[in-house]
Enzyme design. Structure first.
Site, short mmCIF file in Angstrom:
data_model
loop_
_atom_site.label_atom_id
_atom_site.label_comp_id
_atom_site.label_asym_id
_atom_site.label_seq_id
_atom_site.Cartn_x
_atom_site.Cartn_y
_atom_site.Cartn_z
N LYS A 1 2.91 4.15 19.08
CA LYS A 1 3.09 5.48 18.49
C LYS A 1 3.40 6.52 19.58
O LYS A 1 4.25 7.39 19.40
CB LYS A 1 1.84 5.88 17.70
CG LYS A 1 1.64 4.98 16.48
CD LYS A 1 0.25 5.13 15.91
CE LYS A 1 0.05 4.24 14.70
NZ LYS A 1 -1.36 4.15 14.30
N VAL B 1 4.22 7.57 12.73
CA VAL B 1 3.22 8.03 13.70
C VAL B 1 2.24 8.96 13.00
O VAL B 1 2.64 9.93 12.36
CB VAL B 1 3.88 8.81 14.86
CG1 VAL B 1 2.85 9.22 15.89
CG2 VAL B 1 4.98 7.99 15.52
N THR C 1 0.83 -1.22 0.00
CA THR C 1 0.00 0.00 0.00
C THR C 1 0.86 1.27 0.00
O THR C 1 0.66 2.17 -0.82
CB THR C 1 -0.90 0.00 1.25
OG1 THR C 1 -1.59 -1.24 1.30
CG2 THR C 1 -1.90 1.14 1.23
N GLY D 1 -3.39 5.23 5.02
CA GLY D 1 -3.74 5.35 3.60
C GLY D 1 -2.46 5.49 2.80
O GLY D 1 -1.50 6.13 3.26
N1 LIG Z 1 -0.85 1.24 5.13
C1 LIG Z 1 -0.87 2.36 5.83
O1 LIG Z 1 -1.80 3.14 5.74
C2 LIG Z 1 0.28 2.69 6.74
C3 LIG Z 1 0.25 3.87 7.49
C4 LIG Z 1 1.33 4.20 8.30
C5 LIG Z 1 2.41 3.35 8.38
N2 LIG Z 1 2.39 2.18 7.67
C6 LIG Z 1 3.56 1.30 7.78
O2 LIG Z 1 4.15 1.17 6.51
C7 LIG Z 1 4.72 -0.12 6.37
C8 LIG Z 1 4.18 -0.78 5.11
O3 LIG Z 1 2.78 -0.91 5.24
P1 LIG Z 1 1.86 -1.35 4.01
O4 LIG Z 1 0.46 -1.08 4.44
O5 LIG Z 1 2.35 -0.75 2.74
O6 LIG Z 1 2.12 -2.92 4.01
P2 LIG Z 1 1.71 -3.96 2.86
O7 LIG Z 1 0.70 -3.40 1.94
O8 LIG Z 1 1.42 -5.24 3.55
O9 LIG Z 1 3.07 -4.12 2.05
C9 LIG Z 1 4.19 -4.77 2.57
C10 LIG Z 1 5.21 -4.93 1.45
O10 LIG Z 1 6.38 -5.50 1.99
C11 LIG Z 1 6.75 -6.63 1.22
N3 LIG Z 1 7.35 -7.62 2.11
C12 LIG Z 1 6.81 -8.16 3.22
N4 LIG Z 1 7.65 -9.06 3.75
C13 LIG Z 1 8.73 -9.10 2.94
C14 LIG Z 1 9.92 -9.84 2.93
N5 LIG Z 1 10.16 -10.78 3.85
N6 LIG Z 1 10.82 -9.61 1.95
C15 LIG Z 1 10.58 -8.69 1.00
N7 LIG Z 1 9.46 -7.94 0.95
C16 LIG Z 1 8.55 -8.16 1.91
C17 LIG Z 1 5.48 -7.17 0.58
O11 LIG Z 1 5.80 -7.87 -0.58
P3 LIG Z 1 4.66 -8.52 -1.55
O12 LIG Z 1 3.85 -7.37 -2.04
O13 LIG Z 1 5.40 -9.20 -2.61
O14 LIG Z 1 3.88 -9.44 -0.66
C18 LIG Z 1 4.73 -5.86 0.31
O15 LIG Z 1 5.09 -5.34 -0.92
C19 LIG Z 1 4.42 -0.84 7.68
O16 LIG Z 1 5.49 -0.70 8.57
C20 LIG Z 1 3.22 -0.10 8.22
O17 LIG Z 1 3.09 -0.18 9.62
C21 LIG Z 1 1.36 1.83 6.85
#
Ligand SMILES: NC(=O)c1ccc[n+]([C@@H]2O[C@H](COP(=O)([O-])OP(=O)(O)OC[C@H]3O[C@@H](n4cnc5c(N)ncnc54)[C@H](OP(=O)(O)O)[C@@H]3O)[C@@H](O)[C@H]2O)c1
Length: 441
Positions: free
Chosen positions: A207, A134, A14, A304
């Site tokens: 956070k 955060v 995401t 988001g």
């Molecule tokens: N989503 C939000 O709104 C949001 C907001 C604030 C902070 N965050 C933080 O941002 C970070 C990412 O969140 P996200 O929502 O983008 O997560 P996500 O959609 O689950 O994406 C995670 C990504 O990491 C890759 N990945 C996971 N394990 C891996 C591994 N062992 N080796 C290589 N790649 C790996 C996945 O690969 P594949 O795609 O190939 O499975 C995917 O592309 C997290 O720390 C989260 O807490 C997210």
């Protein structure tokens, strides 16, 4: 032409994909602002084959995050995989140890290993930036670390979990139960299949531990935080709060009590006319009580793809400009240990909802027990269950228990707990009393 900043991106979910889109969309503005172009040159994720809806043809695919972290072709490593353990931890350590600045959105990693990682960044004279960790898109990290450096901070508090605020908002506005709102949040993708981490307050605590460090120079340590979630909140608490001029929010609060830094996460009553009370749905907000600028509140999306990417790109921009600040606002050996707040000593106002037996003397007994503990009441509301028996004010023996709502002036938690234990022993109430702390604002 100035040398571009070469970015290696681990994680194309995401947030990662939104970062790719944003850097592409802002290409020329970023180059102007940073004085040099910013280019994503290498990426990694679990699956190479997955179609991610972005053009990565000109970007090198690296087989795993650790290899990317030490890739000589990148200047900055952006970690967007998530998780407190490996590969995120080892990849970030590897990048820092190889003299590469790191940008991460990973609050779990920072809450667990933030100080050690900051030390590593310090040793290698590189940046460790985590604006997105955060409150998503809200630039609260930079605000605390840089923008408010001319202020002494007294308190910081915020709505840091969109899921909880969404649930409380719907419960309040539609009179729905906690369980119904949680089910809806799960259906809409706001809550995880296992929602405990969010609704029991642990996400907020992670956070808050980061914000408290930035605000007060404490070592990041979620174990130093008192944590209580929102699952005990009933719709009637929200309607009573409304009637009495309050709203209930799950707040993370860090306050300088003069005796130390008290860090706590719990459902909190805030005055309906305060800035934080206006924040509804999945939106996040943080209020900072600062002496020179007075109270300021930042409000915005806490999650988001694009909102979070906005914060990640800002962090990358700082690195492109050569700006490097200590990750937690001061050298790691100047961060202080914070002890877990003993909540018995917490001072503040309290909302107490009791289910009183509808018999003569109940109100007097309750008032007496509170007075014994030196607790003064700002308001008391008592609702009788139905019409009185004819010809007098003697209660009907068949009448059920009646809610009694008390709002106290500032007192200690210890006094409240002792008074309620005595009331319970007096057998004038049924069930467990509901207690919600009031935060002055
Ligand atoms: N989503 C939000 O709104 C949001 C907001 C604030 C902070 N965050 C933080 O941002 C970070 C990412 O969140 P996200 O929502 O983008 O997560 P996500 O959609 O689950 O994406 C995670 C990504 O990491 C890759 N990945 C996971 N394990 C891996 C591994 N062992 N080796 C290589 N790649 C790996 C996945 O690969 P594949 O795609 O190939 O499975 C995917 O592309 C997290 O720390 C989260 O807490 C997210």
């Amino acid at each position: 032409m100035a040398t571009p900043l070469k970015v290696g991106l681990a994680g194309l979910g995401t947030v990662g994909v939104s970062v790719v889109r944003l850097i592409d969309r802002q290409r020329s503005a970023l180059a102007l602002s940073c004085g040099r172009p910013v280019e994503i040159v290498a990426v990694t994720a679990r699956s190479k084959a997955k179609n991610r809806g972005v053009d990565l043809k000109r970007v090198r695919w690296v087989k795993d995050p650790i290899t990317l972290a030490r890739d000589p072709g990148i200047d900055v490593f952006v970690e967007l995989m998530g998780g407190a353990g490996d590969p995120a931890k080892r990849a970030v350590e590897t990048a820092l140890a190889h003299g590469k600045s790191v940008v991460t959105a990973n609050k779990a990693l920072l809450a667990r290993h933030g100080v050690a990682l900051a030390k590593l960044a310090e040793r290698h004279h590189v940046a460790l930036n985590f604006e997105a960790a955060v409150a998503g898109g809200i630039p609260i990290v930079k605000t605390l670390r840089e923008g408010l450096v001319g202020n002494k901070l007294a308190r910081i508090y915020g709505i840091l979990n969109g899921t909880c605020n969404y649930i409380l908002t719907r419960m309040e506005q539609e009179g729905l139960s906690f369980a119904d709102c949680l089910a809806d949040a799960q259906r809409l993708g706001y809550a995880e299949a296992d929602p405990a981490f969010d609704i029991e307050g642990h996400d907020t605590a992670q956070k808050l531990s980061i914000l408290a460090s930035l605000a007060f120079g404490t070592k990041v340590d979620p174990a130093a935080i008192y944590v209580e979630g929102i699952s005990s909140i009933a719709p009637e608490d929200l309607s009573w709060a409304d009637e009495l001029g309050y709203r209930v929010k799950l707040l993370g609060v860090a306050v300088d009590t003069g005796k130390g830094i008290e860090q706590r996460v719990h459902p909190t009553m805030v005055r309906k006319d305060s800035a934080i009370a206006q924040v509804m749905g999945v939106t996040n907000a943080v209020t900072v009580d600062a002496d020179a600028v007075a109270a300021i509140t930042l409000v915005g999306p806490g999650a988001g793809g694009m909102a979070t990417a906005s914060a990640v790109v800002a962090d990358i921009g700082d690195i492109a400009r050569g700006v490097r600040t200590p990750p937690f606002g001061r050298a790691t050996d100047r961060l202080v240990t914070s002890r877990k707040a003993p909540m018995q000593r917490h001072e503040g106002g309290y909302y107490i909802r009791l289910l009183a037996r509808d018999k003569p003397g109940t109100a007097a007994t309750i008032a007496h027990r509170l007075a014994q503990q030196g607790i003064s009441l700002e308001s008391i509301v008592q609702r009788h269950s139905g019409p009185r028996p004819q010809g007098g004010d003697r209660p009907d023996k068949t009448a059920g228990p009646v809610p009694v709502i008390l709002i106290t002036y500032a007192t200690t938690e210890d006094a409240v707990r002792r008074a309620l234990a005595a009331v319970k022993r007096d057998r004038v109430i049924m069930g467990a009393p509901q207690v919600i702390r009031i935060e002055k604002n």
